[in-house]
Scaffold this motif. Structure first.
Motif, PDB file in Angstrom:
ATOM      1  N   PRO A   1      44.863  38.193  34.429  1.00  0.00           N
ATOM      2  CA  PRO A   1      44.138  39.353  33.885  1.00  0.00           C
ATOM      3  C   PRO A   1      42.948  38.941  33.016  1.00  0.00           C
ATOM      4  O   PRO A   1      41.907  39.616  33.031  1.00  0.00           O
ATOM      5  N   GLU A   2      43.082  37.834  32.297  1.00  0.00           N
ATOM      6  CA  GLU A   2      41.947  37.380  31.487  1.00  0.00           C
ATOM      7  C   GLU A   2      40.771  36.999  32.387  1.00  0.00           C
ATOM      8  O   GLU A   2      39.623  37.342  32.097  1.00  0.00           O
TER       9      GLU A   2
ATOM     10  N   ASN B   1      39.164  40.089  33.803  1.00  0.00           N
ATOM     11  CA  ASN B   1      38.286  40.725  32.823  1.00  0.00           C
ATOM     12  C   ASN B   1      36.985  39.951  32.667  1.00  0.00           C
ATOM     13  O   ASN B   1      35.895  40.534  32.613  1.00  0.00           O
ATOM     14  N   GLN B   2      37.091  38.650  32.643  1.00  0.00           N
ATOM     15  CA  GLN B   2      35.926  37.804  32.434  1.00  0.00           C
ATOM     16  C   GLN B   2      34.950  37.873  33.612  1.00  0.00           C
ATOM     17  O   GLN B   2      33.744  37.963  33.423  1.00  0.00           O
ATOM     18  N   TYR B   3      35.463  37.873  34.821  1.00  0.00           N
ATOM     19  CA  TYR B   3      34.597  37.801  36.008  1.00  0.00           C
ATOM     20  C   TYR B   3      34.249  39.173  36.577  1.00  0.00           C
ATOM     21  O   TYR B   3      33.146  39.377  37.063  1.00  0.00           O
ATOM     22  N   ILE B   4      35.226  40.086  36.581  1.00  0.00           N
ATOM     23  CA  ILE B   4      35.012  41.373  37.233  1.00  0.00           C
ATOM     24  C   ILE B   4      34.667  42.456  36.212  1.00  0.00           C
ATOM     25  O   ILE B   4      33.835  43.318  36.467  1.00  0.00           O
ATOM     26  N   GLY B   5      35.342  42.416  35.073  1.00  0.00           N
ATOM     27  CA  GLY B   5      35.054  43.397  34.025  1.00  0.00           C
ATOM     28  C   GLY B   5      35.565  44.785  34.335  1.00  0.00           C
ATOM     29  O   GLY B   5      35.096  45.768  33.761  1.00  0.00           O
ATOM     30  N   ARG B   6      36.501  44.868  35.235  1.00  0.00           N
ATOM     31  CA  ARG B   6      37.046  46.174  35.609  1.00  0.00           C
ATOM     32  C   ARG B   6      38.481  45.945  36.089  1.00  0.00           C
ATOM     33  O   ARG B   6      38.767  44.982  36.781  1.00  0.00           O
ATOM     34  N   LYS B   7      39.366  46.874  35.745  1.00  0.00           N
ATOM     35  CA  LYS B   7      40.767  46.722  36.128  1.00  0.00           C
ATOM     36  C   LYS B   7      40.918  47.017  37.617  1.00  0.00           C
ATOM     37  O   LYS B   7      40.387  48.007  38.109  1.00  0.00           O
TER      38      LYS B   7
END
Lengths: 373, 373
Positions: free
Chosen positions: B282-283, B286-292
């Motif tokens: 999940p980190e 968040n870092q690469y995609i920025g979306r859940k």
């Protein structure tokens, strides 16, 4: 609004403080302390985050007619160089570039939106400290917070690196990525740029919006590669630039996943992860994209490594520098500016024949709101 | 090839060593040392890199007819659950998911391709040490290299964490990303999987290729989120999975840009940057995609945090676990396997009603080469 286009005419107390800060910065520009302060500006940038769902088309993107995809660009060698390059690499021939290799990278501050009188993210940091102040009565007596609360930026900067770092950690840390996204989004809705009295996201460059759309229409995959905080940008880049948030590379802090009793969150830690500036730009491009760009656009010496990296591509490539030459519609600055300095980059662009945008003479309009006049 | 489908039947010396290693691992499975060794497997994975230009369509991707986008999936509740979900979120209604939010994430090892008898990247690491050995005569006398060169994996593992780390740094560091890309590409052209005597990239799962294509056809943006090395995957994922290399997240080492007298390179440093496993997934997302994500697919406990993160999305979402139940066509393993263990994840999937693929009964074929028979 009676605000003149230069900072000298500004009268509001808060603005005076900012002006003072800028003057202070310029006075002390050659000292080592200043170098550190500029470095810490980047730290500020690194500390911003978010994660939310929103589907939004690109705003402000002029519908280009078939005859001219870049209507806000004046006819001339800059515009022609862009048109020629895109035409050459998208039509079959010896300069053809396969679609998968059409990677375009754009710096953000001073390249897609303005960066004066200081990086917009620094306005956010200052506002955020003020917003958090009621929960921190001790800040009234403690620098650098006292300085921020009293609009005494001289006091803030006299605290040096350590003080600025304290400011950064206090104003950007201690929340989840979802919370931070909301904080940034809310701030953007109300915060106004001191000179133009408009939301900061109104101060994007219309010609660059057209260029992004033109590249996308020609099957380039467009990325932002900015020294700014990745999670400060993500809440608004989709709406404003039409660039998906997974195509944004920026500076970042470390984060930590927490199961949180079944309601998982990602927490933002007060620890630097990555500075996406200078050498960090090609490193970030490699880390996130994994492919060398063929098109790179920047405006400062902090972008030089990214342009050099692009220039080393064996495929036909294009390097673009934006030179801020318009003191009336925007700002004029280059070799001695403490923000967005363009010195070595300008020399190398001239020496190697890279394309340099002369903002004053190459752009028909600067901001989208000029179109509505 | 007289190779039986179980490890017991393997006769080649080298393979025996591998088998021994696996047995050794199983014997000692509960010790702390073993835990560290498994952790170090991930270190191996972190050390792989590359950066080259290649445009390639997805191979092995069956052209699906209109009536069935998932022809290699047997009719049943698993297949139906996938079809129902995609139909619901792509048709207007209360479960509709906007295109921008259609983020799908897939683990790689044991989820898109096999991971037995050990992670494929570990085969690469061992081969690489052997390849480099002539330049290092001292390795003949020095563990853990001596063990690798003599196919004595027991000796290798008896060196513990430090020894494995030495192996990793020696086999993956000290080159540029371009060089590393070439090394990985060359290895993949010649290296053969010991059981199937086929290139490793032949051992991808046909049903998963169909699922990826089905999601892409429904305007999902598909990402790989793997504990494997990001730069070990990038050279081949575009060709094999049809996933662009900027949509690959994985473990990584630190890199450094070097102007290199006008021929810029990015050098790979023997220093860990990021482990994309468990909480790291999940980190990393968040870092690469920025979306859940709304769709998550994995096969081990290392994917559980990614599935939980997806499960916490407020939009309709889908969690998919691949359960390795096919000892004939592939492998059967779960709760006690030292590689790709699925234990807590299986419990949570059952408890929460996530979809679990029963490989043996849900898949018509496993590998693309079965289609050609």
């Amino acid at each position: 609004m009676g605000i003149t286009p230069t900072l000298d005419g500004l009268e509001v107390t808060w603005i005076k403080s900012i002006t003072f800060m800028i003057k202070f910065v310029n006075l002390d520009c050659k000292s080592k302390v200043m170098k550190n302060i500029v470095y810490l500006f980047i730290l500020f940038f690194a500390l911003l985050s978010c994660n939310e769902n929103k589907e939004t088309p690109a705003l402000n993107s002029t519908t280009t007619d078939n005859s001219d995809p870049l209507p806000s660009w004046k006819a001339g060698k800059t515009k022609q160089a862009i048109l020629n390059y895109v035409s050459e690499v998208t039509n079959e021939g010896d300069k053809f570039v396969p679609i998968m290799d059409r990677i375009a990278v754009f710096d953000n501050d001073g390249n897609l939106w303005s960066e004066q009188p200081m990086y917009f993210q620094l306005f956010f940091a200052i506002d955020r400290v003020k917003e958090l102040a009621p929960q921190h009565p001790e800040w009234k007596l403690k620098q650098p917070f006292k300085g921020v609360l009293e609009n005494d930026m001289k006091a803030v900067f006299s605290e040096g690196e350590h003080g600025l770092l304290e400011l950064v950690m206090a104003s950007h840390g201690g929340n989840t990525v979802d919370e931070f996204e909301q904080i940034v989004s809310n701030w953007l809705k109300t915060a106004m740029h001191p000179r133009f009295d408009k939301p900061f996201t109104d101060l994007v460059y219309q010609p660059m919006l057209e260029l992004i759309n033109y590249l996308k229409a020609n099957e380039f995959k467009v990325f932002i590669v900015s020294g700014g905080g990745i999670e400060f940008m993500r809440p608004w880049v989709e709406e404003v630039y039409g660039i998906p948030r997974d195509q944004v590379i920026g500076s970042s802090i470390k984060t930590k996943y927490d199961y949180n009793d079944g309601n998982p969150v990602i927490r933002r830690l007060p620890e630097l992860n990555f500075i996406d500036d200078k050498e960090g730009k090609p490193e970030g491009i490699n880390q996130y994209i994994g492919r060398k760009p063929v098109f790179a656009s920047g405006n400062s010496d902090g972008d030089l490594q990214m342009l050099r990296w692009t220039n080393s591509n064996t495929l036909p490539n294009f390097k673009l520098y934006l030179h801020h030459t318009d003191s009336v519609r925007e700002w004029a600055y280059d070799r001695t500016s403490s923000i967005g300095r363009l010195d070595k980059g300008l020399d190398e662009a001239n020496e190697k024949g890279w394309t340099v945008i002369d903002m004053k003479n190459d752009w028909e309009v600067v901001y989208p709101f000029e179109l509505k006049r």
